[in-house]
Write a protein that holds these residues in place. Structure first.
Motif, PDB file in Angstrom:
ATOM      1  N   UNK A  47       0.816  -1.213   0.000  1.00  0.00           N
ATOM      2  CA  UNK A  47       0.000   0.000   0.000  1.00  0.00           C
ATOM      3  C   UNK A  47       0.859   1.275   0.000  1.00  0.00           C
ATOM      4  N   UNK A  48       0.586   2.167  -0.949  1.00  0.00           N
ATOM      5  CA  UNK A  48       1.284   3.466  -1.056  1.00  0.00           C
ATOM      6  C   UNK A  48       2.803   3.359  -1.067  1.00  0.00           C
ATOM      7  N   UNK A  49       3.324   2.321  -1.684  1.00  0.00           N
ATOM      8  CA  UNK A  49       4.771   2.115  -1.734  1.00  0.00           C
ATOM      9  C   UNK A  49       5.475   3.363  -2.275  1.00  0.00           C
ATOM     10  N   UNK A  50       6.556   3.728  -1.641  1.00  0.00           N
ATOM     11  CA  UNK A  50       7.315   4.890  -2.133  1.00  0.00           C
ATOM     12  C   UNK A  50       8.822   4.686  -1.938  1.00  0.00           C
ATOM     13  N   UNK A  51       9.589   5.165  -2.910  1.00  0.00           N
ATOM     14  CA  UNK A  51      11.040   5.260  -2.720  1.00  0.00           C
ATOM     15  C   UNK A  51      11.399   6.736  -2.617  1.00  0.00           C
ATOM     16  N   UNK A  52      11.946   7.111  -1.473  1.00  0.00           N
ATOM     17  CA  UNK A  52      12.489   8.463  -1.332  1.00  0.00           C
ATOM     18  C   UNK A  52      13.894   8.414  -1.913  1.00  0.00           C
ATOM     19  N   UNK A  53      14.057   8.935  -3.108  1.00  0.00           N
ATOM     20  CA  UNK A  53      15.377   8.916  -3.749  1.00  0.00           C
ATOM     21  C   UNK A  53      16.373   9.675  -2.863  1.00  0.00           C
ATOM     22  N   UNK A  54      17.482   9.032  -2.549  1.00  0.00           N
ATOM     23  CA  UNK A  54      18.495   9.666  -1.695  1.00  0.00           C
ATOM     24  C   UNK A  54      19.174  10.774  -2.496  1.00  0.00           C
ATOM     25  N   UNK A  55      18.810  12.003  -2.182  1.00  0.00           N
ATOM     26  CA  UNK A  55      19.289  13.142  -2.967  1.00  0.00           C
ATOM     27  C   UNK A  55      20.811  13.210  -2.980  1.00  0.00           C
ATOM     28  N   UNK A  56      21.432  12.798  -1.874  1.00  0.00           N
ATOM     29  CA  UNK A  56      22.888  12.883  -1.817  1.00  0.00           C
ATOM     30  C   UNK A  56      23.576  12.029  -2.886  1.00  0.00           C
ATOM     31  N   UNK A  57      22.872  11.032  -3.398  1.00  0.00           N
ATOM     32  CA  UNK A  57      23.467  10.162  -4.414  1.00  0.00           C
ATOM     33  C   UNK A  57      23.696  10.908  -5.724  1.00  0.00           C
TER      34      UNK A  57
END
Ligand SMILES: *Cc1c(COP(=O)(O)O)cnc(C)c1O
Length: 419
Positions: A47-57
């Motif tokens: 449910x509501x799966x999300x990946x918070x992209x690691x901005x530091x990458x």
């Protein structure tokens, strides 16, 4: 087997380096977007799966915006990263602020844009209260399992790691926040970095699901989302296998059924903060050979340096190298940069085809923690970044730093500080 391919045909790349000064980074949009979408498809059951992209990458708005367009969030750990994500159109629950050793103004700004604040320590409850008028409705804590888990070389052993609240503190953290009126709760951990073993991620999910139950039973708090952090590795070496994320998804789904649904703890949102897995294989550092020298060993000296790509010098990390348009017999070289620093090597004792001055070397898997980790030591200027768009165009998405940029923060006469 992770076969290393180039983002463009060799003759197209040869044309490109005639037009664009080296060194530069090149990112392959079609490839990273396909990968990013595939990752979401694998977890479509959640449910509501999300990946918070690691901005530091890879803190480049042209890349971040493309990921945000398909539903990615941002994982930030500094004020500029928060502002960058906001400027790319995100706010609220789409931003996770996983800071550590956090300054007050970061808490303030994160709160202002309604980002999810992920607290790294029990004392940060107080620090947050000092920074904001009212504790936000949503709060997350970073958990450190200590001796219950083992770490790996990059992130370190959890017991030695500076991050997160301990086993003794974790339930108390939620109890305190419930009393303070928090309505939505998250539970975060990050215990691996560049991990290729699928079961490691599955075990992290199991650990967090079990902790959801414990927090529910002991603090009366229902956890709304778990964040498994970043840390899924990529096969930097050709003989390594990528992690089987279909397996990871299947296993986590089973655990979700038995440990969350059957325990009455659903719905529970599942999230990650993958940076490297999303972008790493789809970025290339393109550099030219300045000198080939023979000393006690044979050296290839490039026009880039560890100031452009620090991973090999920092961690002894392996990055595959292709010599453009060259095939044939192998020789053993150390591939070096131009810093006055002996660690400045992209590869040590690497078998490559015979190299001459002017050859182009393409360093693979530099899409994540590549350009971003660069620095200005020896007054080396930061390289440009280009995007190979899905429709085959080349776009400059960050110009190279100039000498003027480098001088920008200097005051040649010294400005007296009024005390
Ligand atoms: C570095 C980091 C990530 C991203 O790690 P990857 O190896 O790029 O997946 C995610 N979350 C936190 C808190 C981090 O520090």
């Amino acid at each position: 087997m992770a076969t290393k391919t180039l983002p463009l045909a060799e003759e197209k790349l040869s044309q490109l380096i005639k037009d664009i000064p080296t060194p530069f980074y090149l990112y392959d949009e079609k490839a990273f977007m396909e990968n990013a979408k595939k990752f979401y498809d694998l977890f479509s059951w959640a449910p509501n799966f999300i990946n918070y992209f690691a901005v530091k990458a890879c803190p480049n708005p042209s890349i971040m915006k493309r990921l945000f367009d398909i539903g990615y969030g941002a994982d930030c750990s500094s004020l500029p990263e928060l502002i960058l994500s906001k400027k790319c159109g995100l706010s609220g629950d789409k931003i996770m602020m996983t800071s550590n050793d956090t300054p007050q103004e970061e808490f303030e700004y994160a709160n202002e844009i309604n980002a999810i604040i992920n607290l790294d320590d029990i004392t940060h409850i107080e620090a947050l209260e000092k920074a904001v008028d009212q504790i936000p409705e949503t709060i997350c804590f970073r958990y450190n399992p200590g001796k219950d888990r083992t770490g790996n070389a990059i992130i370190g052993n959890p017991v030695e790691a500076k991050y997160g609240v301990t086993n003794e503190q974790v339930v108390e953290c939620y109890r305190i926040m419930k009393e303070k009126g928090v309505k939505r709760f998250g539970l975060h951990t990050m215990v691996a970095s560049n991990e290729l073993e699928a079961d490691y991620i599955v075990e992290t999910a199991r650990m967090l699901f079990a902790l959801c139950k414990k927090i529910h039973d002991e603090a009366g708090v229902k956890i709304d989302f778990v964040d498994l952090g970043g840390g899924v590795g990529i096969p930097y070496k050709e003989d390594q296998e990528p992690m089987d994320l279909q397996y990871v998804s299947n296993q986590i789904k089973e655990l979700y059924n038995s440990m969350i649904i059957e325990e009455g703890l659903a719905p529970l949102q599942i999230s990650f903060e993958l940076g490297r897995y999303i972008l790493g294989p789809y970025g290339y550092l393109v550099s030219k050979v300045r000198h080939v020298t023979k000393k006690y060993k044979d050296y290839v000296g490039l026009d880039s340096s560890m100031a452009d790509l620090m991973r090999p010098a920092l961690y002894g990390a392996y990055h595959h190298i292709t010599v453009l348009n060259k095939h044939g017999e192998k020789h053993v070289y150390d591939v070096t940069g131009s810093l006055c620093e002996n660690n400045d090597k992209f590869a040590i004792d690497r078998e490559l085809v015979e190299i001459e001055e002017g050859d182009t070397l393409i360093i693979h898997d530099t899409g994540a923690h590549g350009h971003a980790m660069g620095f200005n030591y020896n007054a080396k200027l930061r390289p440009a970044e280009y995007l190979l768009t899905a429709d085959g165009k080349i776009k400059m998405i960050r110009r190279a730093q100039t000498i003027e940029d480098y001088f920008e923060t200097l005051d040649f006469d010294g400005a007296e500080v009024q005390l």
